[in-house]
Design an enzyme around this catalytic site. Structure first.
Site, PDB file in Angstrom:
ATOM      1  CB  SER A 299      -8.285 -16.983   0.090  1.00  0.00           C
ATOM      2  OG  SER A 299      -8.092 -15.626  -0.286  1.00  0.00           O
TER       3      SER A 299
ATOM      4  CE  LYS B 217       1.419  -6.339  -4.158  1.00  0.00           C
ATOM      5  NZ  LYS B 217       1.168  -6.862  -2.789  1.00  0.00           N
TER       6      LYS B 217
ATOM      7  CE1 TYR C 199      -0.619  -6.480  -7.160  1.00  0.00           C
ATOM      8  CE2 TYR C 199       0.952  -6.927  -8.918  1.00  0.00           C
ATOM      9  CZ  TYR C 199       0.338  -7.299  -7.740  1.00  0.00           C
ATOM     10  OH  TYR C 199       0.681  -8.477  -7.129  1.00  0.00           O
TER      11      TYR C 199
END
Length: 253
Positions: free
Chosen positions: A15, A163, A159
């Site tokens: 997806s 990253k 998060y």
């Protein structure tokens, strides 16, 4: 790099950005292995992509699952491209309503986003290094970071850190793999129309669009896929993180 007869692996390819990357790679002639969770829409994604695609269920944090996907790809042709799109965005403040950020929550996000990226990169690079070079190249590894790596917002501790780690590994990985004629490039998307954002209230969506300089809208998955295709095609793109964000700069909240 010419992809006819070659293979690719895309994690998180069932997806969103991963599926867009898989669409682009199959359109460019690659045999694509989609690696995603057994609970994902991987079978449907592979069916949509056609005869050039196959779904391998698995978890990017498990070495044997990634190895199985790489093996499935090499059985379809020399592995030339590996794209990491699998990720999670579990929110959490350093000190929230329930107290300090649980270490296991932080490590869970980092394990998927950073560990999963390294897992694919390492195993894909080992396979790519065994292939014959074509026009001075053996392969390309494309990672997915986020603008949160540079402008993490409140509540994005895990998060943003994960990253930022992906951004940080890009250059040393490119330097290491140059001897094997393998390039490493990272894309740092801004705010894109993906399943992760599908549930946003309209007011929140409009706020994000207003922060984007131009075009004043959310990014489209096919634009991410187009950049993946260009990275593969352009041999001078290496060791770099490319912001794909319409000029957005995230505010603290």
């Amino acid at each position: 790099m010419e992809l006819d007869g070659a293979s690719a692996v895309v994690t998180g390819g069932a997806s969103g950005l991963g599926l867009a990357a898989a669409r682009r790679l199959t359109a460019d002639g690659a045999q694509v292995v989609v690696l995603d969770l057994p609970t994902s829409q991987g079978e449907a994604a592979a069916a949509e992509l056609g005869s050039r695609a196959t779904f391998v269920p698995g978890d990017v944090t498990r070495t044997q699952d990634v190895a199985a996907a790489v093996e499935a790809a090499t059985s379809r042709g020399p592995l030339r491209v590996a794209v990491s799109c699998a990720g999670v965005a579990t929110p959490g403040k350093l000190v929230g309503r329930d107290g300090p950020l649980p270490l296991e929550q932080l490590l869970g996000v980092v394990t998927v986003n950073l560990g999963g990226t390294v897992n694919l990169a390492a195993q894909a690079a080992a396979a790519m290094a065994q292939t014959e070079e074509v026009d001075g190249e053996r392969g390309v590894i494309v990672n997915t970071a986020s603008v949160a790596a540079f402008e993490g917002q409140v509540g994005q501790i895990a998060y943003a850190a994960s990253k930022a780690g992906v951004v940080g590994l890009t250059l040393p990985a490119a330097r290491e793999l140059a001897a094997s004629l393998i390039r490493v490039v990272t894309i740092a998307p801004g705010v894109f129309e993906t399943p992760l954002l599908a549930g946003l209230p309209e007011a929140a969506r409009e706020s994000l669009e207003a922060k984007t300089l131009h075009p004043r809208r959310l990014g489209r998955a096919e634009e991410f896929g187009a950049l993946v295709g260009h990275i593969v095609a352009n041999p001078m793109l290496n060791g770099e993180t490319i912001r794909l964000d319409g000029g957005i700069r995230l505010e603290p909240r």
